[in-house]
Write a protein that holds these residues in place. Structure first.
Motif, PDB file in Angstrom:
ATOM      1  N   ILE A  59       0.815  -1.079   0.037  1.00 17.81           N
ATOM      2  CA  ILE A  59       0.055  -0.054   0.173  1.00 17.81           C
ATOM      3  C   ILE A  59       0.711   1.420  -0.021  1.00 17.81           C
ATOM      4  O   ILE A  59       0.572   2.026  -0.699  1.00 17.81           O
ATOM      5  N   VAL A  60       1.976   1.017   0.868  1.00 17.25           N
ATOM      6  CA  VAL A  60       2.497   2.268   0.911  1.00 17.25           C
ATOM      7  C   VAL A  60       3.517   2.725  -0.527  1.00 17.25           C
ATOM      8  O   VAL A  60       3.479   3.863  -1.099  1.00 17.25           O
ATOM      9  N   GLY A  61       3.841   1.485  -1.110  1.00 19.98           N
ATOM     10  CA  GLY A  61       4.528   1.696  -2.518  1.00 19.98           C
ATOM     11  C   GLY A  61       3.550   2.104  -3.413  1.00 19.98           C
ATOM     12  O   GLY A  61       3.939   3.259  -4.281  1.00 19.98           O
ATOM     13  N   ALA A  62       2.218   1.655  -3.493  1.00 23.66           N
ATOM     14  CA  ALA A  62       1.191   2.140  -4.436  1.00 23.66           C
ATOM     15  C   ALA A  62       0.819   3.693  -4.044  1.00 23.66           C
ATOM     16  O   ALA A  62       0.798   4.456  -5.168  1.00 23.66           O
ATOM     17  N   VAL A  63       0.725   4.065  -2.988  1.00 16.34           N
ATOM     18  CA  VAL A  63       0.425   5.577  -2.838  1.00 16.34           C
ATOM     19  C   VAL A  63       1.531   6.406  -3.135  1.00 16.34           C
ATOM     20  O   VAL A  63       1.268   7.557  -3.757  1.00 16.34           O
ATOM     21  N   LEU A  64       2.668   6.034  -2.819  1.00 16.51           N
ATOM     22  CA  LEU A  64       3.799   6.683  -3.122  1.00 16.51           C
ATOM     23  C   LEU A  64       4.060   6.847  -4.616  1.00 16.51           C
ATOM     24  O   LEU A  64       4.311   8.063  -5.200  1.00 16.51           O
ATOM     25  N   GLY A  65       3.864   5.789  -5.438  1.00 15.19           N
ATOM     26  CA  GLY A  65       3.744   5.707  -6.850  1.00 15.19           C
ATOM     27  C   GLY A  65       2.425   6.653  -7.365  1.00 15.19           C
ATOM     28  O   GLY A  65       2.967   7.447  -8.357  1.00 15.19           O
ATOM     29  N   TYR A  66       1.521   6.845  -6.773  1.00  9.61           N
ATOM     30  CA  TYR A  66       0.264   7.525  -7.311  1.00  9.61           C
ATOM     31  C   TYR A  66       0.859   8.883  -7.099  1.00  9.61           C
ATOM     32  O   TYR A  66       0.471   9.892  -8.034  1.00  9.61           O
ATOM     33  N   LEU A  67       1.239   9.287  -5.863  1.00 12.22           N
ATOM     34  CA  LEU A  67       1.672  10.769  -5.734  1.00 12.22           C
ATOM     35  C   LEU A  67       2.678  11.161  -6.536  1.00 12.22           C
ATOM     36  O   LEU A  67       2.834  12.315  -7.016  1.00 12.22           O
ATOM     37  N   PHE A  68       3.654  10.243  -6.770  1.00 13.61           N
ATOM     38  CA  PHE A  68       4.907  10.513  -7.661  1.00 13.61           C
ATOM     39  C   PHE A  68       4.274  10.982  -9.036  1.00 13.61           C
ATOM     40  O   PHE A  68       4.685  11.928  -9.888  1.00 13.61           O
ATOM     41  N   ASP A  69       3.537  10.101  -9.587  1.00 14.67           N
ATOM     42  CA  ASP A  69       2.656  10.264 -10.956  1.00 14.67           C
ATOM     43  C   ASP A  69       1.844  11.844 -10.838  1.00 14.67           C
ATOM     44  O   ASP A  69       1.976  12.331 -12.015  1.00 14.67           O
ATOM     45  N   ARG A  70       1.294  12.007  -9.909  1.00 13.88           N
ATOM     46  CA  ARG A  70       0.591  13.097  -9.682  1.00 13.88           C
ATOM     47  C   ARG A  70       1.488  14.516  -9.946  1.00 13.88           C
ATOM     48  O   ARG A  70       1.081  15.609 -10.571  1.00 13.88           O
ATOM     49  N   PHE A  71       2.516  14.429  -9.298  1.00 12.52           N
ATOM     50  CA  PHE A  71       3.313  15.702  -9.273  1.00 12.52           C
ATOM     51  C   PHE A  71       4.163  15.822 -10.400  1.00 12.52           C
ATOM     52  O   PHE A  71       4.538  16.701 -10.558  1.00 12.52           O
ATOM     53  N   VAL A  72       4.657  14.449 -10.670  1.00 16.14           N
ATOM     54  CA  VAL A  72       5.933  14.623 -12.038  1.00 16.14           C
ATOM     55  C   VAL A  72       5.024  14.367 -13.193  1.00 16.14           C
ATOM     56  O   VAL A  72       5.245  14.915 -14.338  1.00 16.14           O
ATOM     57  N   ALA A  75       2.531   9.335 -15.847  1.00 14.54           N
ATOM     58  CA  ALA A  75       1.334   8.400 -15.735  1.00 14.54           C
ATOM     59  C   ALA A  75       1.430   7.185 -15.093  1.00 14.54           C
ATOM     60  O   ALA A  75       1.449   7.102 -13.801  1.00 14.54           O
ATOM     61  N   PRO A  76       1.388   5.987 -15.664  1.00 13.89           N
ATOM     62  CA  PRO A  76       1.316   4.716 -15.003  1.00 13.89           C
ATOM     63  C   PRO A  76       2.871   4.314 -14.524  1.00 13.89           C
ATOM     64  O   PRO A  76       2.657   3.511 -13.667  1.00 13.89           O
ATOM     65  N   TRP A  77       3.889   4.897 -15.105  1.00 17.37           N
ATOM     66  CA  TRP A  77       5.448   4.263 -14.794  1.00 17.37           C
ATOM     67  C   TRP A  77       5.793   4.520 -13.192  1.00 17.37           C
ATOM     68  O   TRP A  77       6.148   3.595 -12.574  1.00 17.37           O
ATOM     69  N   GLY A  78       5.266   5.693 -12.524  1.00 16.81           N
ATOM     70  CA  GLY A  78       5.769   5.877 -11.216  1.00 16.81           C
ATOM     71  C   GLY A  78       5.130   4.964 -10.467  1.00 16.81           C
ATOM     72  O   GLY A  78       5.606   4.191  -9.254  1.00 16.81           O
ATOM     73  N   MET A  79       3.849   4.540 -10.434  1.00 17.25           N
ATOM     74  CA  MET A  79       3.062   3.731  -9.974  1.00 17.25           C
ATOM     75  C   MET A  79       3.497   2.493  -9.835  1.00 17.25           C
ATOM     76  O   MET A  79       3.577   1.432  -8.800  1.00 17.25           O
ATOM     77  N   ILE A  80       3.810   1.881 -11.149  1.00 17.36           N
ATOM     78  CA  ILE A  80       4.117   0.523 -11.468  1.00 17.36           C
ATOM     79  C   ILE A  80       5.404   0.329 -10.698  1.00 17.36           C
ATOM     80  O   ILE A  80       5.567  -0.781 -10.036  1.00 17.36           O
ATOM     81  N   ILE A  81       6.491   1.014 -10.859  1.00 22.58           N
ATOM     82  CA  ILE A  81       7.859   0.824 -10.340  1.00 22.58           C
ATOM     83  C   ILE A  81       7.748   0.749  -8.822  1.00 22.58           C
ATOM     84  O   ILE A  81       8.227   0.071  -8.027  1.00 22.58           O
ATOM     85  N   LEU A  82       7.028   1.713  -8.210  1.00 17.76           N
ATOM     86  CA  LEU A  82       7.104   2.032  -6.825  1.00 17.76           C
ATOM     87  C   LEU A  82       6.027   0.878  -6.019  1.00 17.76           C
ATOM     88  O   LEU A  82       6.385   0.424  -5.045  1.00 17.76           O
TER      89      LEU A  82
END
Length: 114
Positions: A59-72, A75-82
């Motif tokens: 869950i922490v990885g998914a939330v951090l990936g979502y936030l990373f995608d929102r700010f940077v 689109a899907p790559w930050g969430m997938i990797i994190l």
């Protein structure tokens, strides 16, 4: 008369010993059952701990990936990797908690080198 009294006391004593033996055997079975129940509760607690550590890391990885995608805006790559990194961290945490992988020891820098 004294012999009859002694015989009745002896019979009563034997009867009480037999009742005590059955009560002790029943209590022994209850204690063994209680020990098994305690072990089962400890196992459930350990399973809940391991599963919550694993799910929390994902869950922490998914939330951090979502936030990373929102700010940077990647689109899907930050969430997938994190999310994958969170999965790997969760597996590592579970293995450490289960005792399958040793925890890392901090190295002393400069003290042992010559």
């Amino acid at each position: 008369m004294v012999d009859d009294r002694d015989e009745s006391l002896e019979k009563r004593r034997e009867q009480l010993e037999a009742e005590l033996a059955t009560k002790r055997s029943v209590l022994g079975e209850d204690e063994r059952g209680e020990v098994r129940a305690e072990e089962s509760r400890k196992g459930y607690a350990e399973a809940m701990k391991l599963s919550s550590e694993f799910i929390a890391a994902i869950i922490v990885g998914a939330v951090l990936g979502y936030l990373f995608d929102r700010f940077v805006g990647t689109a899907p790559w930050g969430m997938i990797i994190l999310l994958l990194l969170g999965f790997c961290a969760g597996v590592l945490n579970v293995l450490r908690s289960a005792g399958k992988v040793a925890t890392p020891m901090p190295e002393k820098h400069g003290l042992d080198k010559k």
